[in-house]
Design a protein around this motif. Sequence first.
Motif, PDB file in Angstrom:
ATOM      1  N   GLU A 221     -12.547   5.213   1.951  1.00  0.00           N
ATOM      2  CA  GLU A 221     -11.376   4.795   2.711  1.00  0.00           C
ATOM      3  C   GLU A 221     -11.491   5.095   4.202  1.00  0.00           C
ATOM      4  O   GLU A 221     -10.860   4.423   5.016  1.00  0.00           O
TER       5      GLU A 221
ATOM      6  N   LYS B 236       3.035   2.328   3.171  1.00  0.00           N
ATOM      7  CA  LYS B 236       2.962   1.274   4.196  1.00  0.00           C
ATOM      8  C   LYS B 236       4.318   0.983   4.817  1.00  0.00           C
ATOM      9  O   LYS B 236       4.402   0.559   5.969  1.00  0.00           O
TER      10      LYS B 236
ATOM     11  N   GLU C  16       0.882  -1.166   0.000  1.00  0.00           N
ATOM     12  CA  GLU C  16       0.000   0.000   0.000  1.00  0.00           C
ATOM     13  C   GLU C  16       0.916   1.212   0.000  1.00  0.00           C
ATOM     14  O   GLU C  16       2.000   1.176   0.589  1.00  0.00           O
TER      15      GLU C  16
ATOM     16  N   ASP D 168      -7.558   0.956  -8.608  1.00  0.00           N
ATOM     17  CA  ASP D 168      -7.482   1.518  -7.258  1.00  0.00           C
ATOM     18  C   ASP D 168      -6.743   2.849  -7.244  1.00  0.00           C
ATOM     19  O   ASP D 168      -6.156   3.236  -6.232  1.00  0.00           O
TER      20      ASP D 168
ATOM     21  N   LYS E 102      -4.081  -3.423  -6.203  1.00  0.00           N
ATOM     22  CA  LYS E 102      -4.408  -2.739  -4.950  1.00  0.00           C
ATOM     23  C   LYS E 102      -3.312  -1.722  -4.630  1.00  0.00           C
ATOM     24  O   LYS E 102      -2.135  -2.074  -4.544  1.00  0.00           O
ATOM     25  N   ILE E 103      -3.731  -0.462  -4.432  1.00  0.00           N
ATOM     26  CA  ILE E 103      -2.804   0.634  -4.142  1.00  0.00           C
ATOM     27  C   ILE E 103      -3.108   1.270  -2.788  1.00  0.00           C
ATOM     28  O   ILE E 103      -2.203   1.594  -2.026  1.00  0.00           O
ATOM     29  N   THR E 104      -4.379   1.458  -2.485  1.00  0.00           N
ATOM     30  CA  THR E 104      -4.797   2.171  -1.279  1.00  0.00           C
ATOM     31  C   THR E 104      -5.145   1.184  -0.166  1.00  0.00           C
ATOM     32  O   THR E 104      -5.281  -0.012  -0.397  1.00  0.00           O
ATOM     33  N   PRO E 105      -5.339   1.684   1.058  1.00  0.00           N
ATOM     34  CA  PRO E 105      -5.730   0.785   2.148  1.00  0.00           C
ATOM     35  C   PRO E 105      -7.116   0.172   1.971  1.00  0.00           C
ATOM     36  O   PRO E 105      -7.451  -0.812   2.631  1.00  0.00           O
ATOM     37  N   ARG E 106      -7.959   0.757   1.095  1.00  0.00           N
ATOM     38  CA  ARG E 106      -9.331   0.257   0.935  1.00  0.00           C
ATOM     39  C   ARG E 106      -9.663   0.153  -0.550  1.00  0.00           C
ATOM     40  O   ARG E 106     -10.286   1.033  -1.136  1.00  0.00           O
ATOM     41  N   ALA E 107      -9.221  -0.927  -1.147  1.00  0.00           N
ATOM     42  CA  ALA E 107      -9.508  -1.150  -2.563  1.00  0.00           C
ATOM     43  C   ALA E 107     -10.873  -1.803  -2.712  1.00  0.00           C
ATOM     44  O   ALA E 107     -11.340  -2.507  -1.815  1.00  0.00           O
TER      45      ALA E 107
ATOM     46  N   ASP F  44     -11.236  -5.847   0.039  1.00  0.00           N
ATOM     47  CA  ASP F  44     -11.088  -4.833   1.090  1.00  0.00           C
ATOM     48  C   ASP F  44     -12.426  -4.249   1.518  1.00  0.00           C
ATOM     49  O   ASP F  44     -12.589  -3.830   2.659  1.00  0.00           O
TER      50      ASP F  44
END
Length: 554
Positions: free
Chosen positions: A491, A182, A179, A424, A531-536, A540
């Motif tokens: 997110e 991260k 992420e 994402d 997946k790139i962000t904490p909430r894809a 997620d």
Amino acid sequence: MTDRLRIALAQINPHEGALDRNADRIRAARAEAAAAGAQLLVTPEFSIAGYPPEDLVLKPAFVEACTARIEALAAETADGGPGLVVGGPWREGGRLHNALFVLDGGKVVARRAKHELPNYGVFDDKRVFTAGPAPGPVMFRGVRLGLMVCEDWWFPAVSETLQESGAEILISINGSPFEAAKQDLRVQLAVSRVVETGLPFVFLNQVCGQDELVFEGASFVLNADRALAVQMPMFEEQVAVTDWTRGAAGWACAPRPLAPPVPRPEQIYRAMMLGLRDYVDKNGFPGVVLGLSGGIDSALSAAVAADALGPDRVRAVMMPSPYTSAGSLEDAEECARLLGIRYENIPIAPAMAAFGAMLAPAFGNRPPDITEENIQSRIRGVTLMALSNKFGDMLLTTGNKSEMSTGYATLYGDMCGGYSVLKDVWKMTVFELSRWRNANRPPDAKGPAGLVMPDRVITKPPSAELKPDQKDQDTLPPYEVLDAILEGLVEKEQGVDALVAEGHDRATVLRVWRMLDRAEYKRRQAPPGVKITPRAFGRDRRYPLTNGFSALVG
């Protein structure tokens, strides 16, 4: 009692389920470690099979095959060379564990099962594995190693148990997904474990793309004084040999040259490259085909594909309609020229006319509306799928997260495809990445240096060009406003009042909320993507398709 230990850390790229290929990669890393005089080679979580294995581990034949490969690797350690730490499944007494195996002297000398099983976001270890007991240290050639599997080190209990039972060095094998930003969190948590235990800490991660997940490596070692002794690179395989010495204060790792930090735009861009490259190559596609519209999303997707796979494996298709501007035609052709990718022009006007004539009796006198716009998009989808079927290239979808959030995409039209690198990525980040790529070439890129898209592609107002003078902002709020609201809703799970308190217009927030909820059925049918962000979207964030809650806030 030994006072010196040379440990090799294998930051490798496993192929999910390709057990012989993975075992051979471990053998190659062990040979490299042996040549460097290492006593131990450590490999990542589930290295024999690839992580996450999902329901593969529910197949007894799969677990048996993994066990056979691990036992074969163990037998090879009878040669007196480096011992091995290998990750894989362990079935005992009817229970299935996510485990690590210590191989030395021709046999499996120790096993440790993962104690903390993650059950959030993309993880569902509790669904397929049983938690093991809190692990004790493993004696390896005179050194008590505190070996852990991934989630075990994210909480203090396991590390403290290992320290209290005599561990001298903490080592965690991981399958920790990428992420953006991260890595900072990982280092902060590792510092906490070092402070709590007074022991040095090793974080070893795999580096690969696995479906929607990317694992960027970035393995590191912290000494007991919290100093960073080893920092391995992001997005690159490497076997790093580390030298350890026991002193009056315990074990310490000799510092190695540190891999340089990677800026945020480069991290995201290279994550998209790795995710696409591994998805295409591991699934055996010869290359990719995509629609190149002259807009920024398709231009960035084409650049990522050329950098990940090489320009010769990318086929771009411009499919103009009567509403396509001359500027878009010029920009698409120029993008293809700058990238050096294959390019062709297939007009869709004949298919539009055929559909118009075919549907005229059913539509009667109803005026044109979004139906005719969606038909254009679906004609393009059918065209690209035909090329994919005929030549075997995977169709690369080009929509971004802002569009997928609001449903500003056509099901079975521009959503057609096998994979999406922008799934994402918010629209404002698309602009950021496009500017970054025009000014930078990733170190592992196979595409060209210099510009990869005309500046006009970045600066002109985005448009689907499905009707005269159409602009995205006719349907959506300005992207800088839209993305800020969507990040809050998706997110952070913020409510309307919280977003209004931040300064957003209530009517706009409610409008975006409704669009987000209504588009859930589209997202459920969208292709996988990095997946790139904490909430894809996907594992997620799992929302019901039939959902009346939005009416309560409307």
